[in-house]
Design an enzyme around this catalytic site. Sequence first.
Site, PDB file in Angstrom:
ATOM      1  N   ASN A 186      -6.319  -2.726   2.150  1.00  0.00           N
ATOM      2  CA  ASN A 186      -6.281  -4.178   2.244  1.00  0.00           C
ATOM      3  C   ASN A 186      -7.706  -4.712   2.314  1.00  0.00           C
ATOM      4  OD1 ASN A 186      -3.486  -4.412   2.253  1.00  0.00           O
ATOM      5  ND2 ASN A 186      -3.343  -4.437   4.477  1.00  0.00           N
ATOM      6  N   ARG A 228       0.837  -1.212   0.000  1.00  0.00           N
ATOM      7  CA  ARG A 228       0.000   0.000   0.000  1.00  0.00           C
ATOM      8  C   ARG A 228       0.868   1.258   0.000  1.00  0.00           C
ATOM      9  NH1 ARG A 228      -3.657  -0.290   4.930  1.00  0.00           N
ATOM     10  NH2 ARG A 228      -1.775  -1.218   5.753  1.00  0.00           N
TER      11      ARG A 228
END
Length: 90
Positions: free
Chosen positions: A36, A18
């Site tokens: 996520n 990320r």
Amino acid sequence: MQTQKLIISGLVQGVGFRWSAAKVAQQLGVTGTVRNCSNGQVEVLATGDSHQLVDFQTQLNHGLAPWISVQAIDVTDLPLHHFNGFQIIA
């Protein structure tokens, strides 16, 4: 400009995916979010022009880090959405 939803599968959680995706997005001028998913995948919502989005997907797939392993990116076109920058959603 267009918005896409990218569902990324592979070894993409717990490896800095990320953070790396957000850094690449900011470098390319892509706006959106990354988070996520509970099933081990990562969801990215991304807005940019077609060239930015192709470059973004290419870097997500091949260029983030050697310990990140992307197996697949499923792309869905969405209605245009304007984001303020690119954010990681916890």
